[in-house]
Design a protein around this motif. Sequence first.
Motif, PDB file in Angstrom:
ATOM      1  N   GLY A 109       1.081  -1.371  -0.168  1.00  0.00           N
ATOM      2  CA  GLY A 109      -0.291  -0.229  -0.439  1.00  0.00           C
ATOM      3  C   GLY A 109       0.789   1.738   0.102  1.00  0.00           C
ATOM      4  N   ALA A 110       0.307   2.588  -0.451  1.00  0.00           N
ATOM      5  CA  ALA A 110       0.851   3.738  -0.321  1.00  0.00           C
ATOM      6  C   ALA A 110       0.304   4.776   0.830  1.00  0.00           C
ATOM      7  CB  ALA A 110       1.683   4.178  -1.380  1.00  0.00           C
ATOM      8  N   PRO A 111       0.177   4.116   2.280  1.00  0.00           N
ATOM      9  CA  PRO A 111      -0.577   5.602   2.888  1.00  0.00           C
ATOM     10  C   PRO A 111       0.263   7.067   2.695  1.00  0.00           C
ATOM     11  CG  PRO A 111       1.296   4.316   4.553  1.00  0.00           C
ATOM     12  CD  PRO A 111       0.621   3.554   2.536  1.00  0.00           C
ATOM     13  N   SER A 112      -0.768   8.089   2.621  1.00  0.00           N
ATOM     14  CA  SER A 112      -0.355   9.533   2.486  1.00  0.00           C
ATOM     15  C   SER A 112      -0.273   9.660   3.548  1.00  0.00           C
ATOM     16  CB  SER A 112      -0.682  10.297   1.382  1.00  0.00           C
ATOM     17  OG  SER A 112      -2.087   9.650   1.896  1.00  0.00           O
ATOM     18  N   GLY A 172       3.635  11.243   0.486  1.00  0.00           N
ATOM     19  CA  GLY A 172       2.831  12.956   1.225  1.00  0.00           C
ATOM     20  C   GLY A 172       3.099  12.793   2.302  1.00  0.00           C
ATOM     21  N   THR A 173       2.787  13.118   3.432  1.00  0.00           N
ATOM     22  CA  THR A 173       3.335  13.399   4.696  1.00  0.00           C
ATOM     23  C   THR A 173       3.477  12.450   5.572  1.00  0.00           C
ATOM     24  OG1 THR A 173       0.979  13.581   5.498  1.00  0.00           O
ATOM     25  CG2 THR A 173       2.515  15.419   5.181  1.00  0.00           C
ATOM     26  N   ALA A 174       3.139  10.746   5.160  1.00  0.00           N
ATOM     27  CA  ALA A 174       3.436   9.822   6.094  1.00  0.00           C
ATOM     28  C   ALA A 174       4.298   9.361   6.345  1.00  0.00           C
ATOM     29  CB  ALA A 174       1.981   8.604   5.302  1.00  0.00           C
ATOM     30  N   THR A 175       4.867   8.844   7.760  1.00  0.00           N
ATOM     31  CA  THR A 175       5.883   8.446   8.365  1.00  0.00           C
ATOM     32  C   THR A 175       5.937   7.314   9.011  1.00  0.00           C
ATOM     33  OG1 THR A 175       5.547   9.595  10.448  1.00  0.00           O
ATOM     34  CG2 THR A 175       6.207  11.088   8.909  1.00  0.00           C
ATOM     35  N   GLY A 176       5.109   6.534   9.130  1.00  0.00           N
ATOM     36  CA  GLY A 176       4.969   5.202   9.502  1.00  0.00           C
ATOM     37  C   GLY A 176       6.377   4.025   9.392  1.00  0.00           C
ATOM     38  N   LYS A 177       6.466   3.531  10.335  1.00  0.00           N
ATOM     39  CA  LYS A 177       7.821   2.623  10.188  1.00  0.00           C
ATOM     40  C   LYS A 177       7.150   1.105   9.223  1.00  0.00           C
ATOM     41  CE  LYS A 177      10.737   5.325  11.951  1.00  0.00           C
ATOM     42  NZ  LYS A 177      11.161   6.300  11.356  1.00  0.00           N
ATOM     43  N   LEU A 227       7.919 -13.537   4.252  1.00  0.00           N
ATOM     44  CA  LEU A 227       7.880 -11.718   5.028  1.00  0.00           C
ATOM     45  C   LEU A 227       8.659 -10.880   4.307  1.00  0.00           C
ATOM     46  CD1 LEU A 227       8.770 -12.423   8.401  1.00  0.00           C
ATOM     47  CD2 LEU A 227       6.899 -12.863   7.538  1.00  0.00           C
ATOM     48  N   VAL A 228       7.108 -10.059   3.091  1.00  0.00           N
ATOM     49  CA  VAL A 228       7.398  -9.003   2.037  1.00  0.00           C
ATOM     50  C   VAL A 228       6.532  -7.441   2.740  1.00  0.00           C
ATOM     51  CG1 VAL A 228       7.194  -8.077  -0.049  1.00  0.00           C
ATOM     52  CG2 VAL A 228       8.294 -10.638   0.529  1.00  0.00           C
ATOM     53  N   ASN A 229       6.609  -6.891   3.136  1.00  0.00           N
ATOM     54  CA  ASN A 229       5.859  -5.842   3.337  1.00  0.00           C
ATOM     55  C   ASN A 229       6.413  -4.221   2.547  1.00  0.00           C
ATOM     56  OD1 ASN A 229       5.046  -2.817   4.420  1.00  0.00           O
ATOM     57  ND2 ASN A 229       6.205  -3.625   6.550  1.00  0.00           N
ATOM     58  N   ALA A 230       6.060  -4.151   1.842  1.00  0.00           N
ATOM     59  CA  ALA A 230       6.359  -3.190   0.026  1.00  0.00           C
ATOM     60  C   ALA A 230       5.307  -1.838   0.767  1.00  0.00           C
ATOM     61  CB  ALA A 230       5.669  -3.963  -0.818  1.00  0.00           C
ATOM     62  N   VAL A 231       5.239  -1.683   1.789  1.00  0.00           N
ATOM     63  CA  VAL A 231       4.224  -0.341   2.048  1.00  0.00           C
ATOM     64  C   VAL A 231       5.761   0.733   1.513  1.00  0.00           C
ATOM     65  CG1 VAL A 231       2.940   1.144   3.937  1.00  0.00           C
ATOM     66  CG2 VAL A 231       2.659  -1.481   3.913  1.00  0.00           C
ATOM     67  N   SER A 232       4.600   1.300   0.868  1.00  0.00           N
ATOM     68  CA  SER A 232       5.956   2.618   0.557  1.00  0.00           C
ATOM     69  C   SER A 232       5.301   4.338   1.144  1.00  0.00           C
ATOM     70  CB  SER A 232       5.779   2.955  -1.002  1.00  0.00           C
ATOM     71  OG  SER A 232       6.499   3.520  -1.028  1.00  0.00           O
ATOM     72  N   ASN A 233       5.555   4.432   2.352  1.00  0.00           N
ATOM     73  CA  ASN A 233       5.065   5.889   2.134  1.00  0.00           C
ATOM     74  C   ASN A 233       5.554   7.263   1.016  1.00  0.00           C
ATOM     75  OD1 ASN A 233       4.385   4.857   5.209  1.00  0.00           O
ATOM     76  ND2 ASN A 233       6.346   6.057   6.144  1.00  0.00           N
TER      77      ASN A 233
END
Length: 90
Positions: free
Chosen positions: A23-26, A62-67, A54-60
């Motif tokens: 996903g791509a949280p903004s 906008g202003t998203a700052t999550g790890k 285990l694949v974590n393909a989350v890419s922040n």
Amino acid sequence: MYGILTEVTGNFDYYHNSIFIGGAPSTGASLTAAIRVTGTPTGTQNYDIRNNILVNAVSNTGTATGKNFGLRIATIPTNQASIISNYNVY
């Protein structure tokens, strides 16, 4: 967002899992992990995590700052040998 979330203490065996999250949280600062463990093993308890993909393909964006983690263990136990993690692909 988590693929597997363990919030209690005890013996856990995670073998032969394939986990993908993406996903791509903004906005926001939410943590993501394919496997997240928040409990802490005590005494003779073990967390045994082997042979997983285990694949974590989350890419922040906008202003998203999550790890974003493949494997996230929140608290390292006093007896570090109680966490077994071998033959995983991250």
